[in-house]
Design a protein around this motif. Structure first.
Motif, short mmCIF file in Angstrom:
data_model
loop_
_atom_site.label_atom_id
_atom_site.label_comp_id
_atom_site.label_asym_id
_atom_site.label_seq_id
_atom_site.Cartn_x
_atom_site.Cartn_y
_atom_site.Cartn_z
N LEU A 1 -45.47 -54.63 27.28
CA LEU A 1 -45.05 -53.25 27.07
C LEU A 1 -44.83 -52.58 28.42
N ALA B 1 -46.00 -46.23 26.89
CA ALA B 1 -46.19 -45.70 25.54
C ALA B 1 -45.58 -44.31 25.44
N ASP C 1 -41.20 -55.27 16.27
CA ASP C 1 -42.54 -54.75 16.01
C ASP C 1 -42.39 -53.31 15.50
N HIS D 1 -44.26 -50.85 15.69
CA HIS D 1 -44.87 -49.85 16.57
C HIS D 1 -44.21 -49.82 17.95
N LYS D 2 -42.98 -50.33 18.02
CA LYS D 2 -42.32 -50.42 19.32
C LYS D 2 -40.93 -49.81 19.26
N ASP E 1 -39.66 -51.74 26.71
CA ASP E 1 -40.37 -51.73 25.43
C ASP E 1 -41.50 -50.71 25.50
N LEU F 1 -44.61 -48.69 23.38
CA LEU F 1 -45.44 -48.50 22.20
C LEU F 1 -45.15 -47.10 21.68
N ALA G 1 -51.28 -49.33 27.01
CA ALA G 1 -49.89 -49.79 26.96
C ALA G 1 -49.22 -49.77 28.33
N THR H 1 -49.71 -56.94 22.07
CA THR H 1 -48.46 -56.40 21.55
C THR H 1 -48.70 -54.97 21.07
N ALA H 2 -47.62 -54.29 20.72
CA ALA H 2 -47.74 -52.92 20.21
C ALA H 2 -48.57 -52.90 18.93
N SER H 3 -48.30 -53.80 18.00
CA SER H 3 -49.07 -53.84 16.75
C SER H 3 -50.52 -54.22 16.99
N MET I 1 -52.30 -51.12 18.12
CA MET I 1 -52.52 -50.20 17.00
C MET I 1 -53.60 -50.73 16.06
#
Length: 192
Positions: free
Chosen positions: A32, A35, A95, A97-98, A110, A112, A130, A138-140, A143
């Motif tokens: 990432l 964010a 993803d 959340h991205k 990328d 978040l 992030a 990863t973003a997910s 989260m």
């Protein structure tokens, strides 16, 4: 005939600071690049402020992609500061959340996307994680970790509440003498 013109409505979102944190410039590539914590799930309202900040840093943002899972309306284009940003979406490939941002001159980033309803403390923690260039989640995954932490904190608060409601802290005696507590004491006057 007279015409009444209503007072201009002030755009309060323009005066609010953008909730964005980026990885340090020149840091090693990570999963990432930072964010973004939008105030709503309205891409048409949120993207102009984001691109206004990023265009000078990364070159003109020309396209973004999202996963439609958390975006109720995905416009094809969003007008931003003299040009339009194309918006695309990928359900299975991206993803949820991205947000992916593209620039013809520099490349891809990328971010978040932190849900608007997230608490400030959780959002701050997620933004910091992030933007960490050493980040491996990863973003997910970020989260999911935040959700697990929230559940654990709620569970802990619930246990404390039950403890207190069942007598917990208030049931403990407060510095009473052994006699007041009903504990038999040896008679000091008896010789053994």
């Amino acid at each position: 005939m007279t015409t009444t013109i209503p007072p201009a409505v002030e755009d309060r979102t323009a005066s609010l600071p953008l909730r964005l944190m980026l990885a340090p410039a020149g840091s090693a590539p990570a999963l990432l690049d930072g964010a973004w914590w939008p105030r709503s799930r309205d891409l048409t309202a949120e993207l102009p402020a984001l691109t206004a900040v990023l265009d000078p840093l990364w070159g003109r943002i020309t396209h973004v992609t999202v996963n439609p899972t958390f975006w109720p309306v995905i416009p094809r284009k969003v007008p931003v500061d003299g040009h339009a940003v194309g918006v695309g979406w990928f359900k299975a490939e991206q993803d949820p959340h991205k947000l992916l941002l593209f620039s013809y001159t520099v490349g891809r980033w990328d971010l978040l996307v932190i849900p608007p309803e997230t608490s400030p403390a959780t959002a701050a923690r997620l933004m910091t994680e992030a933007a960490d260039p050493r980040g491996t989640l990863t973003a997910s995954a970020l989260m999911d970790e935040a959700e697990q932490r929230r559940i654990a904190e709620e569970s802990e608060l619930s246990l404390v509440s039950v403890w207190d409601s069942e007598g917990g802290h208030s049931a403990r005696p407060t510095s009473r003498s052994p006699a007041q507590a009903g504990i038999a004491q040896p008679d000091a006057t008896k010789a053994i």
